[in-house]
Design a protein around this motif. Structure first.
Motif, short mmCIF file in Angstrom:
data_model
loop_
_atom_site.label_atom_id
_atom_site.label_comp_id
_atom_site.label_asym_id
_atom_site.label_seq_id
_atom_site.Cartn_x
_atom_site.Cartn_y
_atom_site.Cartn_z
N GLN A 12 83.88 30.46 113.04
CA GLN A 12 85.09 31.27 112.90
C GLN A 12 86.32 30.49 113.34
O GLN A 12 87.38 30.53 112.70
CB GLN A 12 84.96 32.55 113.72
CG GLN A 12 86.14 33.52 113.57
CD GLN A 12 86.19 34.15 112.19
OE1 GLN A 12 85.20 34.69 111.71
NE2 GLN A 12 87.34 34.09 111.54
N GLN A 13 86.20 29.74 114.44
CA GLN A 13 87.33 28.97 114.95
C GLN A 13 87.56 27.69 114.16
O GLN A 13 88.60 27.04 114.33
CB GLN A 13 87.11 28.66 116.44
CG GLN A 13 87.21 29.90 117.31
CD GLN A 13 86.81 29.63 118.75
OE1 GLN A 13 85.66 29.82 119.14
NE2 GLN A 13 87.76 29.16 119.54
N ALA A 14 86.60 27.33 113.31
CA ALA A 14 86.79 26.16 112.44
C ALA A 14 87.63 26.50 111.22
O ALA A 14 88.13 25.60 110.53
CB ALA A 14 85.44 25.61 112.01
N LEU A 15 87.79 27.80 110.93
CA LEU A 15 88.49 28.19 109.71
C LEU A 15 89.94 27.73 109.69
O LEU A 15 90.44 27.29 108.65
CB LEU A 15 88.42 29.71 109.52
CG LEU A 15 87.06 30.30 109.17
CD1 LEU A 15 87.18 31.82 109.04
CD2 LEU A 15 86.51 29.71 107.89
N ARG A 35 83.67 30.82 104.64
CA ARG A 35 84.06 32.23 104.50
C ARG A 35 82.90 33.06 103.94
O ARG A 35 82.67 34.19 104.38
CB ARG A 35 85.29 32.35 103.62
CG ARG A 35 86.57 31.80 104.27
CD ARG A 35 87.82 32.28 103.56
NE ARG A 35 89.03 31.78 104.18
CZ ARG A 35 89.57 32.24 105.30
NH1 ARG A 35 88.98 33.23 105.94
NH2 ARG A 35 90.68 31.73 105.78
N GLN A 36 82.19 32.51 103.00
CA GLN A 36 81.04 33.24 102.45
C GLN A 36 79.99 33.48 103.53
O GLN A 36 79.43 34.57 103.64
CB GLN A 36 80.44 32.46 101.28
CG GLN A 36 79.26 33.15 100.61
CD GLN A 36 78.77 32.38 99.39
OE1 GLN A 36 79.40 31.41 98.95
NE2 GLN A 36 77.65 32.81 98.83
N HIS A 37 79.73 32.45 104.33
CA HIS A 37 78.74 32.57 105.40
C HIS A 37 79.14 33.64 106.41
O HIS A 37 78.29 34.36 106.94
CB HIS A 37 78.58 31.23 106.10
CG HIS A 37 77.54 31.24 107.19
ND1 HIS A 37 76.20 31.14 106.93
CD2 HIS A 37 77.66 31.34 108.53
CE1 HIS A 37 75.52 31.19 108.07
NE2 HIS A 37 76.39 31.30 109.06
N GLU A 43 85.68 37.84 99.47
CA GLU A 43 86.91 37.73 98.69
C GLU A 43 87.67 36.46 99.07
O GLU A 43 88.25 35.79 98.21
CB GLU A 43 87.78 38.97 98.89
CG GLU A 43 87.22 40.22 98.21
CD GLU A 43 86.96 40.00 96.72
OE1 GLU A 43 87.84 39.41 96.04
OE2 GLU A 43 85.89 40.41 96.24
N GLY A 44 87.68 36.14 100.36
CA GLY A 44 88.31 34.89 100.78
C GLY A 44 87.61 33.68 100.20
O GLY A 44 88.24 32.70 99.81
N SER A 45 86.29 33.75 100.15
CA SER A 45 85.52 32.67 99.54
C SER A 45 85.83 32.55 98.06
O SER A 45 86.05 31.44 97.53
CB SER A 45 84.02 32.93 99.75
OG SER A 45 83.24 31.93 99.14
N PHE A 46 85.88 33.69 97.38
CA PHE A 46 86.20 33.70 95.95
C PHE A 46 87.57 33.06 95.70
O PHE A 46 87.72 32.25 94.78
CB PHE A 46 86.16 35.13 95.43
CG PHE A 46 86.32 35.26 93.94
CD1 PHE A 46 85.22 35.29 93.11
CD2 PHE A 46 87.58 35.33 93.37
CE1 PHE A 46 85.36 35.39 91.74
CE2 PHE A 46 87.74 35.43 92.00
CZ PHE A 46 86.62 35.46 91.18
N ARG A 47 88.56 33.43 96.52
CA ARG A 47 89.91 32.88 96.34
C ARG A 47 89.93 31.37 96.54
O ARG A 47 90.64 30.65 95.83
CB ARG A 47 90.88 33.55 97.30
CG ARG A 47 91.22 34.99 96.96
CD ARG A 47 92.42 35.47 97.74
NE ARG A 47 92.19 35.43 99.18
CZ ARG A 47 91.66 36.42 99.88
NH1 ARG A 47 91.30 37.55 99.28
NH2 ARG A 47 91.49 36.31 101.19
N ALA A 48 89.15 30.89 97.50
CA ALA A 48 89.11 29.45 97.75
C ALA A 48 88.52 28.69 96.56
O ALA A 48 89.07 27.68 96.12
CB ALA A 48 88.32 29.16 99.03
#
Length: 272
Positions: free
Chosen positions: A82-85, A109-111, A116-121
Motif C-alpha cells: 500500500q505504501q509503495a503505491l 492496485r489489482q492485488h 478500477e484503479g488497475s483498469f485505469r492504469a
C-alpha cells in the motif's frame, strides 16, 4: 496448462521485489525478497529509517526519480505494498516511456482490490500504445477476474481491427500473432474451444514457423481427450520451439504418449 502456456508466451515481467510483494501482500513482518528469510527487527528498523530519509528528500524534490525508485524498493522489500503505491504512481507519471512502472502499478492496485484503479492504469498504457502486449494481457486477466469476458474479447478484437493501420504508421507496434493468441486463450478459458482452435489455425497459417499456436492447439486437443490429434502437434511444437521451451514441451508429449487412449479419441478412430 492453458494459463501456463500463455504466461510462457507473453508473460508480464515482474521485478523480483514486486513479485515478492505481490505474492506476500502487505504484512507487518515481511520476508526478505532476496533471501526468503524473515527480516529481523534490526533490518526492519534500518529499512524504515531509509524509507523515512527518502521521504524527507522527496518533500523538497518530489520528482527525484532515483530517490523514488529507492523508496519503492524499500517499501516492497518491507512488504508494504500500500505504501509503495505513491512512489510507483509518481514514477509511472514521470516516465511514461517506461510502461513497466504503470503495469506494476496496475498489478499492485489489482492485488489490493482496487480494480478500477488497475483498469485505469492499464488503459493509460493502451491509449498511448494499443499493441502493448503486457498491458493487454494484464487488462484481459483483470476483465476475466471481474467476470467481464465479452469486454476482454471486444478489447482484443478492436486491437486487431486497428493493427494494420497502426503497423503502417509505426511498423511492429502491434504484434498481431500475440494479440490473436490472447484472444484464443480467452476463448479457451471460456471453453469455447472451436473458436479458440480457429484462431490458432489462423495464426499457424500466417506464421508457419511460430510454435506457440501449435502448442496451444495441442493443449486444447489433449484437454478434450483427442490424444491422437494432439501428439503430432506436440512433436511439431518441439521442432519449432526455441531451445528454452523444447524440454518442457517434450515432457508433456512424453506424458501424453504414456496415457491410455480414451474410449472415443477422434472420429476416424471410432469403431466402424
Amino acid at each position: 496448462m492453458l494459463v501456463a502456456v500463455l504466461v510462457l508466451f507473453i508473460g508480464v515481467p515482474l521485478l523480483p521485489l514486486v513479485s515478492s510483494a505481490l505474492r506476500g501482500g502487505t504484512r507487518p513482518v515481511a520476508n526478505n525478497s532476496a533471501s526468503g528469510f524473515q527480516l529481523s527487527v534490526a533490518d526492519q528498523t534500518e529499512l524504515e529509517n531509509r524509507a523515512h530519509s527518502y521521504e524527507l528528500v522527496l518533500r523538497d524534490d518530489p520528482n527525484n526519480t532515483t530517490v523514488l525508485r529507492r523508496l519503492l524498493e524499500v517499501r516492497l522489500e518491507q512488504g508494504k505494498l500500500q505504501q509503495a503505491l505513491a512512489p510507483l504512481e509518481t514514477l509511472s507519471q514521470l516516465q511514461p516511456e517506461q510502461p513497466d512502472y504503470t503495469i506494476l502499478l496496475a498489478q499492485a492496485r489489482q492485488h489490493l482490490g482496487d480494480y478500477e484503479g488497475s483498469f485505469r492504469a492499464y488503459d493509460r498504457i493502451l491509449q498511448a500504445n494499443p499493441g502493448d502486449v503486457n498491458a493487454l494481457q494484464g487488462m484481459i486477466n483483470l476483465q476475466l477476474q471481474q467476470n467481464r469476458p465479452e469486454g476482454a474479447i471486444g478489447r482484443l478484437q478492436d486491437t486487431l481491427k486497428l493493427a494494420a493501420q497502426a503497423n503502417a504508421a509505426n511498423p511492429g507496434s502491434v504484434d498481431v500473432a500475440s494479440v490473436q493468441l490472447l484472444l484464443g486463450w480467452v476463448y479457451a478459458y471460456q471453453e469455447r474451444f472451436t473458436e479458440a482452435i480457429a484462431i490458432y489455425d489462423q495464426i499457424m497459417s500466417a506464421n508457419p514457423g511460430d510454435f506457440r499456436p501449435v502448442w496451444a492447439k495441442a493443449e486444447i486437443l489433449k484437454q478434450q481427450g483427442q490424444y491422437s490429434q494432439a501428439k503430432p502437434l506436440y512433436q511439431a511444437a518441439v521442432a519449432l520451439a526455441p531451445p528454452r521451451y523444447k524440454d518442457q514441451i517434450q515432457q508433456i508429449a512424453d506424458q501424453l504418449a504414456q496415457m491410455p487412449p480414451p474410449t472415443q479419441d477422434s472420429p476416424e478412430e471410432s469403431p466402424e
